[in-house]
Enzyme design. Structure first.
Site, PDB file in Angstrom:
ATOM      1  CG  HIS A  69      -1.717  -1.192   1.438  1.00 14.93           C
ATOM      2  ND1 HIS A  69      -2.264  -1.515   2.662  1.00 14.93           N
ATOM      3  CD2 HIS A  69      -2.105  -2.169   0.577  1.00 14.93           C
ATOM      4  CE1 HIS A  69      -2.947  -2.649   2.554  1.00 14.93           C
ATOM      5  NE2 HIS A  69      -2.849  -3.074   1.305  1.00 14.93           N
ATOM      6  CE1 TYR A 132      -0.422   2.954  10.056  1.00 17.32           C
ATOM      7  CE2 TYR A 132       0.081   0.800  10.981  1.00 17.32           C
ATOM      8  CZ  TYR A 132      -0.793   1.663  10.354  1.00 17.32           C
ATOM      9  OH  TYR A 132      -2.057   1.230  10.004  1.00 17.32           O
TER      10      TYR A 132
END
Length: 469
Positions: A69, A132
């Site tokens: 992605h 993240y």
């Protein structure tokens, strides 16, 4: 656990993708690490990317595989537990499209992933927690901007340790396109405000070959209107160039003009600066020699503002607001000449008619041609010059308005002796704005980042030969 290594960073085959080795301190109780540190990691090359959201992906089983992605934001990836094999593919439009990097990550590693780089991972242990930081908030609209690549693409050929036919993947990830069918992610765009003024028109010319620049006049974006700010999708942009200003120096001394000058040059710039901070934009703002009183013979970037009149005061206030943006360029010019009403064009018209004007001979500076201001702005952005304030006029001898007017007459084939000298006090009547006596700008800083403005005399000759004068 032994002595933890020092924090280090290294570049990779993908431009902007950075790999960090993190010190992990542990004993029989477990371990501790500093996962992200703006200051120390910034010193090692991590961009000040301004994270606004922290996400965690927990993966119960070894072999869980997610990606590839490419998202419309930057992200900083690390592990809270477990071990992964990470794969990254550059899906940005440009020469590095399709470049691949892969490595194994443990809690002692982290990766900075720039916007548009495809991100994927495969867990190598059960109970792996993948975390993240991102610098934009997730939304359904943002997801529509993703770019995807098939995990098994033969051109990227990411060497997954666990064959994909034995891995756990989502149906969506299995259906992503191969590299040849991927539409590369375009870079964020640049927005030019005040695009119909002299500098704005020059910016149209200088950025004519760049398809990712949008130009907005007041009709498209009114700096003073709240609806302009709320109606714009700021996520599309990385940079905004503010070439809009109230420049009617004498009118600014009236009650109506004073309000307009402060509204456009100060209050609106403050609102724009706030938007730049909130959306992590680079702000380029055009300043003026009128922020100084003209006492100094030559003005450097670190001189404190000392404006004489309302126009200069409102511009100084706008500069102060723009300077609060972490990524800012304040570009200070003087005596601007471009496509529009200006001193040189006025003098050229008088020369054509054989008029005999009186021009002040005790104000000194250099002309700033709009095309050179625009080219300097492009240079600052494209070279990622250090942020801050830059003087940007044309180069060459410092002259008075009278000397420049005489040169205009000469270049237009008229008698320079028709131009009479007059001092400022005799020329300007009561009610007009005070002017700085000296407006020359020190150009050593802009030269130091590789941009050398053209000599003002040479540019004046070219300008007067143009069809628009």
């Amino acid at each position: 656990m032994g002595h933890a290594p020092d924090l280090t960073s290294s570049t990779t085959s993908i431009p902007g993708l950075l790999l960090f080795r993190l010190p992990v301190h542990g004993d029989e109780r477990g371990w501790f690490k500093e996962n992200w540190n703006r200051a120390t990691m910034g010193a090692l090359g991590l961009p000040d990317f301004g994270p606004v959201q922290n996400n965690i992906s927990f993966n119960a089983l070894r072999g869980t595989t997610r990606g590839i992605h490419a998202e419309p934001w930057d992200k900083f990836v690390s592990l809270a537990s477990g071990r992964i094999f990470g794969g990254w593919v550059d899906l940005r439009d440009g020469a590095s499209f399709g470049t691949v990097f892969f490595c194994e990550l443990t809690p002692g590693d982290a990766v900075f992933v720039p916007r548009g780089v495809g991100n994927a991972f495969q867990t190598l242990e059960d109970n792996t927690a993948y975390t993240y930081l991102v610098n934009d908030h997730w939304s359904a609209g943002a997801q529509a901007e993703y770019t995807f690549l098939n995990l098994g693409d033969p051109d990227a050929a990411v060497p997954w340790p666990i064959p994909l036919n034995q891995a756990t993947m989502s149906a969506q990830d299995l259906g992503h396109p191969l590299l040849g069918a991927v539409k590369p992610m375009k870079p964020r765009r640049t927005l030019v405000l005040g695009a119909n003024g002299q500098v704005g028109r020059a910016l149209r010319q200088v950025f004519d070959d760049v398809e990712t620049v949008d130009f907005a006049g007041r009709e498209q974006f009114d700096l003073g209107s709240g609806s302009s700010y709320s109606g714009l999708d700021w996520r599309k942009y990385s940079t905004v160039i503010n070439a809009a200003a109230y420049t009617r120096v004498d009118a600014a001394e009236t009650s109506e003009g004073r309000a307009d000058a402060w509204r456009i040059n100060a209050a609106s710039v403050t609102r724009l600066a706030r938007a730049a901070v909130e959306h992590s934009l680079t702000l380029v703002h055009i300043s003026s020699d009128y922020v100084f009183d003209g006492t100094a013979r030559v003005h450097s970037e670190d001189e404190q503002p000392s404006p004489l009149g309302v126009y200069g005061q409102s511009k100084a206030a706008g500069d102060a607001a723009a300077a609060t943006v972490p990524r800012h360029y304040i570009v200070r010019s003087s005596w601007v000449v471009g496509d529009g009403a200006n001193f040189v064009r006025t003098m050229a018209g008088l020369a054509e008619r054989g008029a005999a004007p009186s021009v002040v001979d005790d104000q000194f500076g250099r002309l700033s041609f709009a095309v050179d201001i625009a080219a300097g702005i492009r240079h600052l952005l494209e070279t990622s010059a250090p942020y801050g304030t830059y003087n940007l006029s044309n180069d060459g001898p410092v002259q008075s308005w009278w000397e420049i007017a005489r040169e205009v007459y000469r270049l237009r084939g008229a008698d320079p002796e028709l131009v009479a000298p007059v001092d400022t006090e005799a020329y300007f009547k009561a009610g007009t704005a005070p002017r700085p006596r000296n407006s020359a700008l020190d150009l050593s800083k802009i030269r130091g980042v590789g941009y050398s403005p053209m000599d003002a005399g040479k540019r004046l000759t070219e300008y007067l030969q143009g069809p628009e004068v």
